[in-house]
Scaffold this motif. Structure first.
Motif, short mmCIF file in Angstrom:
data_model
loop_
_atom_site.label_atom_id
_atom_site.label_comp_id
_atom_site.label_asym_id
_atom_site.label_seq_id
_atom_site.Cartn_x
_atom_site.Cartn_y
_atom_site.Cartn_z
N ARG A 134 0.83 -1.21 0.00
CA ARG A 134 0.00 0.00 0.00
C ARG A 134 0.86 1.26 0.00
O ARG A 134 0.61 2.21 -0.73
CB ARG A 134 -0.91 0.03 1.23
CG ARG A 134 -2.14 -0.84 1.12
CD ARG A 134 -3.14 -0.25 0.12
NE ARG A 134 -3.54 1.12 0.46
CZ ARG A 134 -4.48 1.40 1.36
NH1 ARG A 134 -5.15 0.45 1.94
NH2 ARG A 134 -4.77 2.67 1.65
N VAL A 135 1.89 1.24 0.87
CA VAL A 135 2.79 2.40 0.96
C VAL A 135 3.45 2.64 -0.39
O VAL A 135 3.49 3.77 -0.90
CB VAL A 135 3.85 2.20 2.06
CG1 VAL A 135 4.92 3.28 1.98
CG2 VAL A 135 3.19 2.20 3.43
N GLU A 136 3.93 1.55 -0.98
CA GLU A 136 4.58 1.66 -2.29
C GLU A 136 3.63 2.26 -3.33
O GLU A 136 4.00 3.16 -4.08
CB GLU A 136 5.00 0.27 -2.76
CG GLU A 136 6.49 0.12 -2.95
CD GLU A 136 6.85 -1.33 -3.18
OE1 GLU A 136 6.36 -1.89 -4.17
OE2 GLU A 136 7.59 -1.89 -2.36
N GLU A 137 2.40 1.74 -3.33
CA GLU A 137 1.41 2.23 -4.29
C GLU A 137 1.14 3.71 -4.09
O GLU A 137 1.04 4.49 -5.03
CB GLU A 137 0.10 1.46 -4.15
CG GLU A 137 0.14 0.09 -4.80
CD GLU A 137 -1.07 -0.75 -4.40
OE1 GLU A 137 -1.12 -1.91 -4.81
OE2 GLU A 137 -1.96 -0.25 -3.66
N GLU A 138 1.04 4.07 -2.80
CA GLU A 138 0.74 5.47 -2.46
C GLU A 138 1.87 6.40 -2.91
O GLU A 138 1.64 7.44 -3.53
CB GLU A 138 0.53 5.57 -0.93
CG GLU A 138 -0.21 6.80 -0.47
CD GLU A 138 -1.57 6.97 -1.12
OE1 GLU A 138 -1.93 8.13 -1.34
OE2 GLU A 138 -2.26 5.97 -1.45
N VAL A 139 3.10 5.97 -2.62
CA VAL A 139 4.27 6.76 -3.02
C VAL A 139 4.30 6.92 -4.54
O VAL A 139 4.53 8.00 -5.07
CB VAL A 139 5.58 6.09 -2.53
CG1 VAL A 139 6.80 6.72 -3.17
CG2 VAL A 139 5.67 6.16 -1.02
N ASP A 140 3.99 5.82 -5.21
CA ASP A 140 3.96 5.82 -6.66
C ASP A 140 2.92 6.79 -7.20
O ASP A 140 3.17 7.54 -8.14
CB ASP A 140 3.62 4.40 -7.13
CG ASP A 140 4.36 4.08 -8.40
OD1 ASP A 140 5.58 4.28 -8.42
OD2 ASP A 140 3.68 3.65 -9.35
N LYS A 141 1.75 6.75 -6.57
CA LYS A 141 0.65 7.60 -6.99
C LYS A 141 1.05 9.07 -6.83
O LYS A 141 0.84 9.89 -7.73
CB LYS A 141 -0.58 7.29 -6.13
CG LYS A 141 -1.86 7.79 -6.70
CD LYS A 141 -3.06 7.32 -5.88
CE LYS A 141 -3.94 8.49 -5.52
NZ LYS A 141 -4.64 8.34 -4.25
N ARG A 142 1.62 9.39 -5.66
CA ARG A 142 2.07 10.77 -5.41
C ARG A 142 3.05 11.22 -6.49
O ARG A 142 2.98 12.34 -6.98
CB ARG A 142 2.78 10.86 -4.05
CG ARG A 142 1.87 10.75 -2.88
CD ARG A 142 1.18 12.10 -2.62
NE ARG A 142 -0.02 11.91 -1.84
CZ ARG A 142 -0.04 11.95 -0.52
NH1 ARG A 142 1.05 12.21 0.14
NH2 ARG A 142 -1.17 11.74 0.14
N ARG A 143 3.98 10.31 -6.80
CA ARG A 143 5.01 10.66 -7.78
C ARG A 143 4.35 10.98 -9.13
O ARG A 143 4.70 11.94 -9.79
CB ARG A 143 6.00 9.50 -7.92
CG ARG A 143 7.35 9.94 -8.42
CD ARG A 143 8.34 8.80 -8.46
NE ARG A 143 8.71 8.33 -7.15
CZ ARG A 143 8.76 7.04 -6.80
NH1 ARG A 143 8.46 6.10 -7.66
NH2 ARG A 143 9.13 6.70 -5.59
#
Ligand SMILES: Nc1ncnc2c1ncn2[C@@H]1O[C@H](COP(=O)(O)OP(=O)(O)OP(=O)(O)O)[C@@H](O)[C@H]1O
Ligand SMILES: [Mg+2]
Length: 390
Positions: A134-143
């Motif tokens: 989830r954290v990875e996905e979130e970071v990716d989304k922000r990027r």
């Protein structure tokens, strides 16, 4: 349902215990076995178990060493390890946890205890993996969102530039048109001699060069600065004001730059990015002045007043206008993305990008407040003028 069962790797040098654990667990789990530390390391890589039950007392490589080796290999480091051992001293348990185990079960064991511990750690492990994902996905989304904003603001800046170029070109294009008509008239009148043609070419080329320079100026304007550099802040302001002054004059807005012009005021950072910020702020002031005019709030000339000063370690720039000030509804979150009062006329990323550039890239600060009759933006940048020169 074989495929959905958790995979458990059982490591014990004694066949008796392997057999015991098999009977106990084979209904629920997908089991693999290893009879030594070395075999366990190999199996962990290939089977990719979800959890490992590891005996401590084994010949050659004991459980601690096996566990240590599992933990240093990135491919197996995340797999939870539960020790199952006849050693019951608390020092042994401490060593076990230190080597990276998540739990410890003593032989002889109760079957429900082993199962419930396995279940607990599988759940925890699974939860952790889920959270990490989830954290990875979130970071990716922000990027991705960030990239999109940058893209949008570039497009907006391009639009501005095309507007400005079109404006700068209008006059020379008109003149060029008149010049061409004049050739025809002169020719018809029989006056087109060599001297006339020479003058005609000189004038025409002059206009074309002017237009070509305009393109060059604007082309350099938005190229991202490759690295941080010491640059003259005042000059950056003059350049932006210069490029856009004609366009601003046409909506009767004057830009005044007040600075101790006797020396340069230097900062370190990204020059062209700062110019984008200046353009954003000037455009906002222009919009404010134009809309205040439409509403009849101001009738006089629009004035954007820029003051550049330097103190011991800072360059302080204020940009003030007489456009009626910032709306109370947005004054507290002006610098957030997509905050705008302009409807179709704005996307609300101008100030967001400005803050990203000033605070994120240039170690500076940007803030806003209302003053009598208008708004004031303050930018602070680190000074790069040697103190002796101030
Ligand atoms: N000089 C100013 N005077 C009055 N209001 C301002 C001024 N500068 C900014 N604002 C307010 O802040 C809002 C956000 O500004 P920002 O530059 O981020 O977005 P925008 O100008 O609406 O759209 P964009 O810059 O993306 O085209 C504006 O919509 C406006 O309401
Ligand atoms: Mg704006």
């Amino acid at each position: 349902m074989e495929g959905t069962k958790w995979r458990v790797l059982i490591v014990d040098d004694e066949p008796f215990f392997r057999q015991l654990l098999r009977q106990l667990l084979h209904d629920q789990y997908n089991l693999s076995f290893a009879a030594s530390g070395a075999m366990a390391l190999d199996a962990a890589q290939h089977v990719k178990p979800d959890i490992i039950l590891l005996d401590i007392m084994m010949p050659e490589m004991d459980g601690y060493e096996t566990c240590n080796k599992l933990k240093v290999n990135p491919a197996t480091a995340d797999i939870p390890v539960i020790f199952i051992s006849g050693l019951t001293e608390s020092a042994e348990k401490v060593t076990a946890f230190k080597s990276g185990a998540v739990d410890y079960v003593c032989k002889p064991f109760q079957s429900d205890e082993v199962i419930s511990r396995i279940e607990t750690h599988l759940k925890l492990y699974n939860l952790q993996r889920h959270l990490e994902k989830r954290v990875e996905e979130e970071v990716d989304k922000r990027r991705r969102e960030e990239q999109m904003l940058i893209q949008q603001s570039k497009m907006a800046a391009m639009g501005e530039m095309i507007g400005a170029i079109a404006h700068q070109w209008k006059q020379p294009l008109n003149t060029l048109g008149l010049l061409m008509q004049d050739v025809e008239d002169t020719f018809n009148a029989g006056d087109a001699d060599a001297e006339y043609l020479k003058q005609y070419v000189i004038q025409g080329m002059g206009l074309i060069n002017l237009m070509s320079h305009t393109i060059d100026d604007f082309q350099n304007f938005l190229k991202p600065s490759k690295h941080k550099d010491i640059f003259d802040v005042t000059e950056a302001f003059y350049e932006v004001a210069g490029l856009f002054s004609n366009l601003l004059k046409s909506s009767t807005i004057e830009v005044r730059i007040n600075t101790p012009r006797t020396r340069s005021i230097n900062s370190t950072g990204y020059r062209n990015e700062l110019k984008q910020v200046i353009l954003n702020l000037i455009n906002n002031s222009r919009d404010a002045v134009n809309s205040a005019r439409k509403k009849g709030i101001i009738l006089e000339e629009g004035i954007i007043s820029i003051d550049i000063e330097e103190s011991a370690d800072k360059v302080v720039i204020t940009i003030s206008d007489n456009g009626g000030g910032i709306d109370n509804a947005v004054i507290d979150n002006l610098f957030d993305a997509y905050v705008s009062t302009k409807g179709e006329g704005g996307t609300g990323i101008g100030l967001y990008m400005s803050r990203a550039i000033i605070e994120g890239k240039m170690n500076g600060k940007i803030s806003a407040s209302n003053i009598e009759g208008g708004a004031r933006f303050t930018i602070e940048l680190p000074s790069a003028t040697p103190e002796a020169d101030i």
